[in-house]
Write a protein that holds these residues in place. Structure first.
Motif, mmCIF file in Angstrom:
data_model
loop_
_atom_site.group_PDB
_atom_site.id
_atom_site.type_symbol
_atom_site.label_atom_id
_atom_site.label_comp_id
_atom_site.label_asym_id
_atom_site.label_seq_id
_atom_site.Cartn_x
_atom_site.Cartn_y
_atom_site.Cartn_z
ATOM 1 N N PHE A 98 41.282 16.016 17.118
ATOM 2 C CA PHE A 98 41.241 16.361 18.541
ATOM 3 C C PHE A 98 42.614 16.814 19.031
ATOM 4 O O PHE A 98 42.728 17.766 19.803
ATOM 5 N N SER A 99 43.675 16.168 18.555
ATOM 6 C CA SER A 99 45.021 16.568 18.974
ATOM 7 C C SER A 99 45.395 17.933 18.396
ATOM 8 O O SER A 99 46.118 18.696 19.022
ATOM 9 N N ARG A 100 44.889 18.242 17.204
ATOM 10 C CA ARG A 100 45.139 19.565 16.633
ATOM 11 C C ARG A 100 44.492 20.667 17.471
ATOM 12 O O ARG A 100 45.043 21.757 17.614
ATOM 13 N N ILE A 101 43.317 20.372 18.039
ATOM 14 C CA ILE A 101 42.667 21.358 18.918
ATOM 15 C C ILE A 101 43.554 21.653 20.124
ATOM 16 O O ILE A 101 43.758 22.813 20.490
ATOM 17 N N PHE A 102 44.096 20.617 20.739
ATOM 18 C CA PHE A 102 44.984 20.827 21.891
ATOM 19 C C PHE A 102 46.253 21.567 21.488
ATOM 20 O O PHE A 102 46.748 22.411 22.242
ATOM 21 N N ASN A 103 46.779 21.271 20.314
ATOM 22 C CA ASN A 103 47.977 21.952 19.844
ATOM 23 C C ASN A 103 47.717 23.438 19.644
ATOM 24 O O ASN A 103 48.525 24.292 20.042
#
Length: 133
Positions: free
Chosen positions: A21-26
């Motif tokens: 999920f954090s990779r999507i935001f990144n």
């Protein structure tokens, strides 16, 4: 020992989910910054307004040449602020046309773990628009 095995597998799944999920935001943040870099290039001077290749190159360079990233630059006119888009050069019945540039950046997101309900890869698209005249 059984409690550790159950809780560690649950924590590992939670960790993988949070990381994905954090990779999507990144990647979304990267795409947004790249679109803004393309707009900044196009807004440098009137000669850069129509340099779509230069805007696209500036946007793609800002992604760090991320594999699969694409950028599309375009220009449109409007006869009033927030009005309907018309092709440039435009003739307006009231006032002069306002010229805008837009850069759309798309970056594919490949999940580390494939889930049955989420398509893989997912394209993340961000756009930026600015008035140049």
């Amino acid at each position: 020992m059984i409690e550790f095995a159950l809780s560690s597998s649950l924590l590992l799944m939670l960790f993988v989910g949070v990381t994905g999920f954090s990779r999507i935001f990144n990647i979304a943040n990267m795409a947004s910054g790249a679109a803004m870099a393309g707009i900044q290039y196009g807004a440098l001077s009137p000669s850069h307004n129509g340099d779509f290749t230069g805007m696209q190159t500036a946007a793609l360079n800002d992604t760090g040449n991320y594999p699969g990233a694409t950028a599309t630059a375009s220009q449109f006119c409007s006869c009033s602020v927030g009005g309907a888009q018309v092709c440039c050069p435009a003739t307006c019945s009231s006032g002069s046309p306002q010229t805008y540039i837009q850069v759309v950046v798309t970056i594919p997101y490949q999940s580390v773990v494939s889930l049955p309900s989420i398509p893989n890869p997912v394209n993340i698209t961000q756009s930026a628009c600015a008035r140049v005249q």
